[in-house]
Write an enzyme that holds these catalytic residues in place. Structure first.
Site, PDB file in Angstrom:
ATOM      1  N   ASP A 209       0.761  -1.309  -0.064  1.00  0.00           N
ATOM      2  CA  ASP A 209      -0.040   0.084   0.035  1.00  0.00           C
ATOM      3  C   ASP A 209       0.860   1.323   0.003  1.00  0.00           C
ATOM      4  O   ASP A 209       2.148   0.995   0.304  1.00  0.00           O
ATOM      5  CB  ASP A 209      -0.896   0.202   1.241  1.00  0.00           C
ATOM      6  CG  ASP A 209      -0.179  -0.176   2.533  1.00  0.00           C
ATOM      7  OD1 ASP A 209       0.373  -1.239   2.875  1.00  0.00           O
ATOM      8  OD2 ASP A 209       0.414   0.982   3.148  1.00  0.00           O
ATOM      9  N   ASP A 211       0.679   3.756   2.171  1.00  0.00           N
ATOM     10  CA  ASP A 211       0.551   4.184   3.429  1.00  0.00           C
ATOM     11  C   ASP A 211      -0.560   5.278   3.499  1.00  0.00           C
ATOM     12  O   ASP A 211      -1.662   5.442   2.847  1.00  0.00           O
ATOM     13  CB  ASP A 211       1.848   5.013   4.263  1.00  0.00           C
ATOM     14  CG  ASP A 211       1.931   4.881   5.697  1.00  0.00           C
ATOM     15  OD1 ASP A 211       1.210   4.111   6.310  1.00  0.00           O
ATOM     16  OD2 ASP A 211       2.317   6.015   6.203  1.00  0.00           O
TER      17      ASP A 211
END
Ligand SMILES: CSC[C@H]1O[C@H](OP(=O)(O)O)[C@H](O)[C@@H]1O
Ligand SMILES: Nc1ncnc2[nH]cnc12
Length: 293
Positions: A209, A211
């Site tokens: 991902d 973040d």
């Protein structure tokens, strides 16, 4: 020369290691308490491999509650010489997209609620952490990543946060301003303890991902992370299998001395050392405390 034994600590989404010949789950006791789970021990082309799921099978341990000392102690007791960590992480750089494997080189430790050393009152030691990963082991991991045609980047700084909550937007921006590349919750104090135990350590951080900072990706979403983990777990397993097939069968002396880290690290005078602590250090520091080589 010692026989090489490969240890693998599997992170989120990695709870077993398929392809291990003659594999068995074996409970190993540690004077440092309970490790995350039993270890799965088997062989790949004659190389002994010891696997431990960091969060336990079924993902039962939160990053702050993992007994990192017991996990590393158990690896050492099983004869591990070279240890790789496979971890999920968030990306702090545009170019490190989900699915990329980052062969981390440096760490910033922002964790605060964990036991970080095997040493203490009765036996004080200070090891160097200037270069936390063993470059020769990373060479082998990189060769395996290339051979398996994986999307990877060598180098990068991993910010270890306490968790279990993800970062705020301000924290995410702060870590980017520090030049960090990826963020996770587990590689510290694991890397410090591996160094104290004289294990060569390398980490493969799989980006799941962006973040919280990325304007086009919104907040970290655990469902999205699980999807990326699920889609990429077989790549991590391919990487480990290739590494195990190609790793030299004799442990190679570490060029930065990870496997001799305790040679000059212990400060406490021999007559002031606490016998109870020394007994617990039998596996981790037996080489220097009791002349085992
Ligand atoms: C599943 S998202 C958060 C969780 O994943 C990472 O764990 P690991 O390093 O063991 O793969 C991260 O550090 C968090 O613990
Ligand atoms: N964004 C993130 N922060 C901390 N740990 C993570 N593990 C996976 N993604 C993460």
């Amino acid at each position: 020369m010692a026989e090489a034994v490969l240890g693998v600590i599997g992170g989120s989404g990695i709870y077993d290691l398929p392809g291990l010949e003659g594999a068995e789950w074996i409970g190993v006791e540690s004077p440092w308490g309970d490790p995350s789970d039993a270890v799965r021990i088997g062989h790949i082309d004659g190389l002994k491999v010891v696997f431990l799921p960091r969060h336990g099978r079924g993902h039962v341990h939160s990053p702050s509650q993992i007994n990192y000392r017991a996990n590393i102690d158990v690896m050492k007791r099983c004869g591990v010489t070279d240890l790789i960590s496979v971890s999920a992480c968030g990306s702090l750089k545009e170019e490190l997209a989900p699915g990329t494997f980052v062969l981390v080189e440096q760490f910033i430790d922002r964790t605060f609620a964990r036991e970080k050393s095997f040493f203490g009152t009765g036996c004080v030691a200070h090891v160097s952490m200037a270069y936390p990963v063993s470059p020769r082991l990373v060479d082998h991991v990189e060769a395996a990543a290339r051979a398996e045609d994986l999307k990877y980047r060598r180098g990068g700084t991993y910010l270890a946060m306490e968790g279990p909550q993800f970062s705020s937007l301000a924290e995410s921006h702060l870590y980017r301003s520090w030049g960090c590349d990826v963020i996770g919750m587990t590689n510290m104090p694991e890397a410090k303890l591996a160094r104290e135990a004289e294990l060569c350590y390398a980490t493969v951080a799989m980006v799941t991902d962006y973040d919280s900072w990325h304007p086009d990706h919104g907040e970290v979403d655990i469902q999205q992370i699980i999807k990326v983990l699920h889609d990429n777990a077989h790549h991590a397993q391919q990487l480990v299998a290739r590494l195990a097939r190609d790793l030299p069968r004799e442990h190679e002396t570490c060029p930065i001395g990870s496997d001799r880290a305790l040679d000059y690290a212990i400060m406490t005078a021999p007559d002031k050392r606490d016998p109870a602590l020394l007994a617990k250090l039998d596996a981790v520091a037996g080489r220097v405390l009791f002349d085992k080589d």
